[in-house]
Design an enzyme around this catalytic site. Structure first.
Site, PDB file in Angstrom:
ATOM      1  N   THR A 163      -4.615  -0.582   9.352  1.00 41.32           N
ATOM      2  CA  THR A 163      -3.925  -0.456   8.062  1.00 41.32           C
ATOM      3  C   THR A 163      -2.963   0.726   8.012  1.00 41.32           C
ATOM      4  O   THR A 163      -2.206   0.859   7.057  1.00 41.32           O
ATOM      5  CB  THR A 163      -4.944  -0.255   6.923  1.00 41.32           C
ATOM      6  OG1 THR A 163      -5.736   0.894   7.229  1.00 41.32           O
ATOM      7  CG2 THR A 163      -5.838  -1.470   6.775  1.00 41.32           C
ATOM      8  N   CYS A 223      -8.386   8.313   5.485  1.00 42.40           N
ATOM      9  CA  CYS A 223      -9.324   8.498   4.381  1.00 42.40           C
ATOM     10  C   CYS A 223     -10.225   9.694   4.624  1.00 42.40           C
ATOM     11  O   CYS A 223     -10.363  10.175   5.740  1.00 42.40           O
ATOM     12  CB  CYS A 223     -10.254   7.281   4.280  1.00 42.40           C
ATOM     13  SG  CYS A 223      -9.490   5.825   3.585  1.00 42.40           S
ATOM     14  N   CYS A 260     -14.871   7.869   1.726  1.00 41.78           N
ATOM     15  CA  CYS A 260     -14.065   6.907   0.962  1.00 41.78           C
ATOM     16  C   CYS A 260     -14.850   5.631   0.666  1.00 41.78           C
ATOM     17  O   CYS A 260     -15.412   5.022   1.570  1.00 41.78           O
ATOM     18  CB  CYS A 260     -12.799   6.534   1.720  1.00 41.78           C
ATOM     19  SG  CYS A 260     -11.769   5.386   0.790  1.00 41.78           S
ATOM     20  N   ARG A 271     -13.507   1.539   2.289  1.00 47.99           N
ATOM     21  CA  ARG A 271     -13.562   0.766   3.538  1.00 47.99           C
ATOM     22  C   ARG A 271     -14.673   1.186   4.482  1.00 47.99           C
ATOM     23  O   ARG A 271     -15.121   2.316   4.504  1.00 47.99           O
ATOM     24  CB  ARG A 271     -12.224   0.838   4.253  1.00 47.99           C
ATOM     25  CG  ARG A 271     -11.713   2.235   4.487  1.00 47.99           C
ATOM     26  CD  ARG A 271     -10.225   2.277   4.722  1.00 47.99           C
ATOM     27  NE  ARG A 271      -9.489   2.726   3.548  1.00 47.99           N
ATOM     28  CZ  ARG A 271      -8.622   1.986   2.892  1.00 47.99           C
ATOM     29  NH1 ARG A 271      -8.366   0.780   3.278  1.00 47.99           N
ATOM     30  NH2 ARG A 271      -8.000   2.482   1.848  1.00 47.99           N
ATOM     31  N   ARG A 312      -0.715   7.166   6.625  1.00 47.06           N
ATOM     32  CA  ARG A 312      -0.474   7.671   5.282  1.00 47.06           C
ATOM     33  C   ARG A 312      -1.790   7.791   4.529  1.00 47.06           C
ATOM     34  O   ARG A 312      -2.775   7.133   4.856  1.00 47.06           O
ATOM     35  CB  ARG A 312       0.513   6.784   4.537  1.00 47.06           C
ATOM     36  CG  ARG A 312       0.042   5.384   4.297  1.00 47.06           C
ATOM     37  CD  ARG A 312       1.124   4.582   3.575  1.00 47.06           C
ATOM     38  NE  ARG A 312       0.636   3.260   3.223  1.00 47.06           N
ATOM     39  CZ  ARG A 312       0.653   2.210   4.044  1.00 47.06           C
ATOM     40  NH1 ARG A 312       1.130   2.351   5.264  1.00 47.06           N
ATOM     41  NH2 ARG A 312       0.194   1.042   3.658  1.00 47.06           N
ATOM     42  N   CYS A 319      -4.780   7.559   1.910  1.00 45.22           N
ATOM     43  CA  CYS A 319      -5.391   6.539   1.053  1.00 45.22           C
ATOM     44  C   CYS A 319      -5.243   6.960  -0.403  1.00 45.22           C
ATOM     45  O   CYS A 319      -5.474   8.106  -0.761  1.00 45.22           O
ATOM     46  CB  CYS A 319      -6.863   6.415   1.416  1.00 45.22           C
ATOM     47  SG  CYS A 319      -7.836   5.417   0.286  1.00 45.22           S
ATOM     48  N   CYS A 354      -9.162   7.648  -2.075  1.00 44.74           N
ATOM     49  CA  CYS A 354      -9.979   8.850  -1.867  1.00 44.74           C
ATOM     50  C   CYS A 354      -9.140  10.113  -1.741  1.00 44.74           C
ATOM     51  O   CYS A 354      -9.684  11.206  -1.629  1.00 44.74           O
ATOM     52  CB  CYS A 354     -10.875   8.682  -0.635  1.00 44.74           C
ATOM     53  SG  CYS A 354      -9.961   8.526   0.915  1.00 44.74           S
TER      54      CYS A 354
HETATM   55 ZN   LIG Z   1      -9.766   6.170   1.223  1.00 46.92          ZN
END
Ligand SMILES: [Zn+2]
Length: 364
Positions: free
Chosen positions: A44, A48, A52, A55, A77, A79, A82
């Protein structure tokens, strides 16, 4: 995380727990690991906190970084759920709107004027980013931009699948990123390329290596501000394009860097391309003669190349060195032995010198 006066993160990055332990912590959403590492999901392109709720990725799809900055440079990048950039909860709305604007078009640079049209005071943005994230707003944008363009170099895989697999919104977005950094799109380049690039992970952060058929031409930390300019200089001097791809010198320098950081290598053998003015070449050649575990002062170096008193010019030539670590500009110190400027950051210089001192006797 420990940031020095320049806002660069310190040796915390050396202290990542073992991967299995981090993955366990991730599955357990163990709060005690919050702040120790961030986890990035390759499928993705998002990173995180360990806790988090969003996921639970497969272990094969994750990689761990000790700082958000490292994750950004690797092309990930943050999240939205979180907020791994933030230790103190969600950022204020105006900061979130800045992040959103960047994500809509990570490749364009936002100027002070752009911020003002968003009703954001540029000075306030600078202060906020510096205080909260240990980097300027410009540095954050750069990290995203570079990370996106460079992440392809980690794999060297064909463009078409990887740009999509890595979560680029479109292949054209990736091409644009690559073009801005290297001046040519990967596809066009493959026909007429003459330099290859690859990514090298080190305990001090990721490095970019570029080589031609004669040797390694550039080796530099990807977060270094100079790197974009250095790449432009390289392209001009060699009049050629740069592509991700196989190159024996890159494989060689990667292996040597691994050994160097493991403490088992003191003398690099990979061919280097030192290309500069005669004065720069003299300085760089002299740097290569400073033994592992030793240092030299600027004035001594100036003396040695027959330019007594030219310490400042020597310092500049040091700063223009495109081959970090292998051309050991970090081994140059003040006459009183104290450390001073290093393009990759003082904390790296300190780390490298300590590392070399502690391994100086271990290998003959
Ligand atoms: Zn996250």
């Amino acid at each position: 995380m420990v940031a020095d006066a320049e806002g660069r993160y310190g040796l915390g990055m050396m202290m990542l727990p073992p991967v299995d332990e981090m993955y366990e912590a991730l599955l357990a959403r163990d709060r005690t690991y919050d702040g120790l590492f961030v986890v990035a999901v390759k499928t993705t392109s998002i990173f995180c906190r360990p806790t988090c709720p969003a996921r639970k990725p497969k272990q094969a799809n994750v990689e761990f970084f000790s700082t958000a900055r490292d994750a950004l440079h690797a092309g990930y990048r943050a999240c939205k759920r979180c907020q791994p950039m933030d230790d103190a909860g969600a950022p204020p709305r105006w900061v979130q709107s800045l992040f959103d604007a960047i994500e809509q078009d990570p490749q364009s640079r936002r100027t002070d004027a752009d911020l003002r049209t968003m009703d954001i005071d540029p000075a306030r943005a600078r202060r906020f980013f510096k205080q909260r994230y240990g980097m300027t707003f410009q540095a954050y944008q750069r990290a995203r931009r570079m990370g996106q363009a460079l992440s392809e170099l980690r794999t060297g895989a064909p463009v078409t699948q990887t740009s999509l697999r890595n979560g680029y919104e479109s292949e054209s977005g990736f091409r644009e990123a690559f073009t801005r950094l290297f001046g040519d799109t990967p596809m066009q380049s493959s026909a007429l390329h003459c330099m290859q690039a690859r990514w090298i992970d080190t305990p001090l952060g990721a490095m970019l290596a570029i080589a031609n058929s004669n040797g390694v031409c550039l080796l530099e930390f990807v977060d270094r501000r100079m790197i974009e300019r250095q790449i432009a200089i390289l392209r001009r001097r060699f009049k050629c394009t740069i592509v991700p791809g196989p190159n024996a010198h890159l494989e060689s320098i990667k292996a040597e860097m691994d050994s160097y950081f493991a403490g088992s290598l003191q003398l690099f053998q990979t061919p280097l391309v030192l290309d500069g003015t005669p004065f720069q070449q003299n300085v760089w050649e002299r740097l290569l003669q400073i033994p592992h575990g030793e240092t030299l002062s600027y004035s001594q170096l100036a003396d040695d190349i027959g330019r007594a008193g030219a310490q400042r010019a020597v310092g500049r030539a040091n700063g223009d060195n495109r081959l970090g670590i292998v051309v050991p500009c970090h081994r140059v110190v003040r006459s009183d032995g104290t450390l001073c400027g290093y393009g990759g950051g003082m904390w790296r210089k300190k780390w490298l010198l300590e590392h070399e001192t502690s391994h100086a006797a271990a290998v003959s």
